[in-house]
Design a protein around this motif. Structure first.
Motif, short mmCIF file in Angstrom:
data_model
loop_
_atom_site.label_atom_id
_atom_site.label_comp_id
_atom_site.label_asym_id
_atom_site.label_seq_id
_atom_site.Cartn_x
_atom_site.Cartn_y
_atom_site.Cartn_z
N LEU A 139 -19.61 6.91 1.21
CA LEU A 139 -19.28 5.48 1.64
C LEU A 139 -17.76 4.97 0.88
O LEU A 139 -17.79 5.05 -0.30
CB LEU A 139 -20.36 4.46 1.13
CG LEU A 139 -21.66 4.20 2.05
CD1 LEU A 139 -22.22 5.51 2.05
CD2 LEU A 139 -22.54 3.25 1.49
N THR A 140 -16.92 4.66 1.92
CA THR A 140 -15.74 4.15 1.41
C THR A 140 -15.38 2.72 1.74
O THR A 140 -15.42 2.33 2.86
CB THR A 140 -14.57 4.98 1.97
OG1 THR A 140 -14.84 6.51 1.46
CG2 THR A 140 -13.15 4.72 1.36
N PRO A 141 -15.16 1.91 0.68
CA PRO A 141 -14.66 0.47 1.06
C PRO A 141 -13.36 0.46 1.62
O PRO A 141 -12.54 0.86 0.94
CB PRO A 141 -15.10 -0.31 -0.20
CG PRO A 141 -14.79 0.79 -1.18
CD PRO A 141 -15.21 2.05 -0.70
N VAL A 142 -13.13 -0.33 2.73
CA VAL A 142 -11.84 -0.56 3.27
C VAL A 142 -11.53 -2.10 3.46
O VAL A 142 -12.41 -2.79 3.86
CB VAL A 142 -11.80 0.03 4.64
CG1 VAL A 142 -10.39 -0.08 5.24
CG2 VAL A 142 -11.74 1.82 4.38
N ALA A 143 -10.46 -2.23 2.81
CA ALA A 143 -10.14 -3.81 2.99
C ALA A 143 -9.32 -4.16 4.17
O ALA A 143 -8.54 -3.34 4.71
CB ALA A 143 -9.02 -4.47 1.76
N GLU A 144 -9.99 -5.32 4.65
CA GLU A 144 -9.38 -5.82 6.11
C GLU A 144 -8.31 -6.92 5.69
O GLU A 144 -8.64 -7.84 5.02
CB GLU A 144 -10.42 -6.60 7.06
CG GLU A 144 -11.58 -5.61 7.39
CD GLU A 144 -10.94 -4.68 8.87
OE1 GLU A 144 -9.95 -5.17 9.51
OE2 GLU A 144 -11.53 -3.75 9.01
N LEU A 145 -7.11 -6.70 6.11
CA LEU A 145 -6.12 -7.62 5.68
C LEU A 145 -5.45 -8.63 6.50
O LEU A 145 -5.54 -8.26 7.67
CB LEU A 145 -5.00 -6.72 4.77
CG LEU A 145 -5.46 -5.81 3.82
CD1 LEU A 145 -4.03 -4.76 3.49
CD2 LEU A 145 -5.77 -6.33 2.62
N GLU A 146 -4.79 -9.64 5.95
CA GLU A 146 -3.79 -10.42 6.88
C GLU A 146 -2.63 -9.45 7.20
O GLU A 146 -2.38 -8.77 6.08
CB GLU A 146 -3.68 -11.74 6.32
CG GLU A 146 -4.96 -12.73 6.16
CD GLU A 146 -4.39 -14.00 5.47
OE1 GLU A 146 -3.16 -14.22 4.94
OE2 GLU A 146 -5.26 -15.02 5.39
N PRO A 147 -2.37 -9.26 8.27
CA PRO A 147 -1.33 -8.27 8.60
C PRO A 147 0.05 -8.41 7.70
O PRO A 147 0.20 -9.83 7.67
CB PRO A 147 -1.22 -8.61 10.25
CG PRO A 147 -2.33 -9.16 10.65
CD PRO A 147 -2.74 -10.00 9.49
N VAL A 148 0.64 -7.54 7.16
CA VAL A 148 1.94 -7.67 6.54
C VAL A 148 2.70 -6.36 6.83
O VAL A 148 2.13 -5.21 7.28
CB VAL A 148 1.35 -7.77 5.06
CG1 VAL A 148 0.40 -6.55 4.40
CG2 VAL A 148 2.61 -8.00 4.10
#
Length: 671
Positions: free
Chosen positions: A336-345
């Motif tokens: 299980l890998t946590p992935v951050a959903e970001l505000e586009p940059v």
């Protein structure tokens, strides 16, 4: 010892020279002129001749790249001349000052410079005697480094024999390409191992591996850029030195440029920074060197740096953005890998919307939360990752990230395989995210050894619903497989033959193939000794499993949990119906001269380690991977590792293969 025929000596020399030439064409020039098959034939011929005439073996032979060794450690090496680092600059103004300073010290109005990409790797010193590599040493503190010769022999762009038979010392950089870095981190992530932060760390960690086969697998690369004592070879400038080293067979960076003034230098730096992400190797700047060696000698050195060179460092590309949410990805092996959903940059020339958080330990150590303003960068200019939260910008709406209690794909249980494991995994073998990897493992060489059932075909068969678990392999029909793209009748028939052949696999191979959490090949061998069939193992309870020497409580619980699932019972019944996993009941009078004896293996044997384990097990021995006071014998092959020292300290008996045969034959005589 019989004299070696002259024609054999000549042939060996010719083969070595030819193979090194083709290595140079393939790895350094990327321009092969023979097929892989033809290359393999040359190498095979050389290996056979060296095996037949061991007196001809040489540390500079190309066969050294395939004869892997286990090293005991690295010896210290004192450098005859100091290996300087470079002074760093971070702006064009610094470069203007550097140019002014050089001209002032030399009392000249014009200076040529060589501009080279600054490779983000680790410095290496190479020594050749009569054209043969005799030493490879790391920079260390500049005065003393480490002897890493055996590992450097695994790097194909570093020649073992030069194109000319000269005594020469060169220096350069060893690095890991972005392509290999991505592969390595993917493999480590799948295995639940910590990821390397960047290619430089990966290269440094690889070069210090004690197992040279591990170094070979990671495909390090090199660029050479410094010629020591150039006057010996009539070389008067850095530009000529690069060309001379190229002719010797070293890999030099073709993106280097000879410039004649400050304006051309600045144009190169701007071009280099603009195109830094278009090359497959990590660069963090450019190096500017005074071209003329007589000028370099006049300029000399400060206490730390040469006055005739400087490194122009690119600014680190980082960006600030906000974590909108955390999604959990489930990998092929269930991690299980946590992935951050970001505000586009915008970052390193691309728009980044997601970034890896690696694992939950990483999140907890950095106290990263949903809603945080964070600093992100591309690890090794490839993988966007969250570096840290900007705690000062929190407003109280941020949310802590909780470790999942169940798999987001199948809802099954999650956990770590052991205390050392940093990864949290889905423990349900029937999780849809894991099916492909599970079936691939089942068909692999260490398990059922079904040739032809590889990753691509498994993916197709799973997608079409033809494989839902490993037992479905034995339900496949040639006529259906033949209709698949890129298969055909002949390939389908060959695959079915391989599947049929696998039905004869010994019980421990079947147990290994099942992929029971915490059960590897060694544990499977122990289980085979205790249980006569897969059905017996399926019905075993925790207490009976824990009575087996080498099986602890957690492993026993994992086995019981696996076989308690209804899906497993159904699968095992299907396997048994095809004659798989029925095992062989050993007769009381069966010849088992090593019964009750505990063995550990180290070094390279005449047969593969897996086959030796099977043989010892069939003769009644228990085979372990760790030397302890309970070990009876350490079986030693060529290039043994640290297990040999431990065995000697503990007083464990040490056997070579011929002594093992004597032990077995003696038991036959006495029985």
């Amino acid at each position: 010892m019989s004299e070696i025929p002259k024609n054999v000596k000549r042939k060996v020399q010719e083969l070595r020279k030819e193979i090194e030439y083709h290595n140079y064409r393939y790895y350094t020039l990327n321009d092969p002129v023979i097929t892989d098959y033809e290359y393999d034939a040359l190498m095979k011929e050389l290996v056979e001749l060296e095996k037949k005439y061991p007196q001809l073996s040489s540390p500079s032979s190309p066969t050294q790249r395939v004869g892997y060794k286990i090293l005991e450690g690295f010896k210290s090496v004192e450098h005859p001349s100091f290996m300087y680092s470079l002074d760093n600059s971070y702006s064009m103004d610094d470069m203007v000052e550097f140019d002014k300073r050089v001209k002032k010290l030399l009392s000249v109005s014009q200076v040529d410079y060589v501009c080279e990409m600054k490779i983000d790797g680790l410095s290496i010193r190479l020594v050749y005697e009569n054209g043969e590599l005799t030493l490879a040493a790391t920079r260390g503190d500049g005065k003393v480094g480490e002897d890493v010769t055996e590992n450097v022999k695994m790097i194909h762009t570093i020649p073992l024999i030069l194109q000319q038979r000269v005594n020469v010392e060169v220096r350069g950089e060893i690095y890991m390409s972005y392509t290999e870095f991505k592969k390595l981190n993917f493999q480590r992530e799948e295995a639940g191992l910590p990821l390397f932060a960047n290619p430089r760390n990966a290269a440094a960690g690889t070069l210090r591996q004690l197992d040279t086969s591990e170094v070979a697998k990671r495909h390090l690369d090199s660029f050479i850029y410094t010629l020591i004592s150039p006057e010996k070879y009539g070389v008067k400038t850095q530009w000529d030195a690069l060309n001379y080293m190229d002719k010797l067979g070293f890999k030099v960076n073709k993106e280097s440029k000879l410039v004649h003034d400050l304006k051309e230098m600045q144009e190169y730096l701007a071009w280099c920074q603009e195109h830094r992400y278009e090359v497959d190797f990590p660069i963090d700047g450019a190096v500017i060197k005074v071209n003329d060696f007589s000028y370099q000698e006049k300029l000399g050195f400060t206490a730390k740096y040469p006055r005739w060179a400087i490194a122009y460092k690119f600014p680190a590309e980082q960006a600030r953005t906000k974590i909108k949410d955390i999604k959990i990805q489930v990998g092929r092996t269930g991690i299980l890998t946590p992935v951050a959903e970001l505000e586009p940059v915008k970052l390193a020339g691309t728009i980044v919307k997601r970034a890896s958080l690696h694992n939950f330990d990483y999140i907890q150590k950095r106290d990263i939360r949903i809603g945080d303003v964070v600093l992100v960068e591309k690890a090794g200019e490839i993988i966007p990752q969250v570096i840290k939260p900007i705690v000062e910008e929190r407003n109280g709406t941020e949310k802590m990230i909780e470790i999942p209690k169940e798999c987001p794909v199948c809802g099954g249980p999650v956990g770590k395989l052991d205390e050392k494991d940093v990864a949290i995994r889905c423990l349900n073998p029937y999780c849809p995210a894991k099916i492909e990897a599970w079936i691939e493992n089942f068909a692999s060489r260490k398990a059922m050894d079904i040739r032809g059932l590889g990753e691509k075909l498994v993916k197709k068969l799973v997608k079409l619903g033809m494989l839902k678990d490993p037992s479905d392999i034995y339900e496949l029909k040639a006529e259906k497989i033949a209709n698949l793209e890129k298969m055909g009748k002949k390939s389908a028939e060959n695959l079915i033959k391989e599947i049929e052949k696998s039905k004869d696999a010994p019980l421990h191979k079947v147990i290994t193939a099942l992929g029971i959490p915490m059960v590897g090949e060694g544990t499977a061998l122990l289980l085979e000794k205790k249980f006569s069939s897969l059905e017996d193992l399926m019905n075993a309870d925790k207490d009976s499993l824990m009575k087996i020497d080498g099986i602890g409580e957690k492993v026993a619980e994992s086995i019981v949990s696996f076989f308690s699932m209804e899906e497993t019972k159904k699968m095992v019944r299907k396997l048994l119906s095809h004659g798989i996993g029925k095992g062989t009941i050993r007769k009381e009078n069966e010849f088992q001269p090593l019964k009750g004896l505990k063995f550990v293996i180290t070094g390279t044997l005449s047969i593969s380690r897996d086959k030796m384990k099977e043989r010892l097990s069939a003769l009644g021995a228990d085979v372990s991977s760790t030397v302890s006071s309970k070990t009876d014998f350490l079986l030693v092959g060529e290039n043994p590792g640290s297990k040999l020292d431990k065995a000697r300290k503990l007083g464990v008996k040490i056997l070579k293969e011929d002594e093992l045969e004597k032990l077995i034959n003696q038991s036959k005589t006495n029985s």
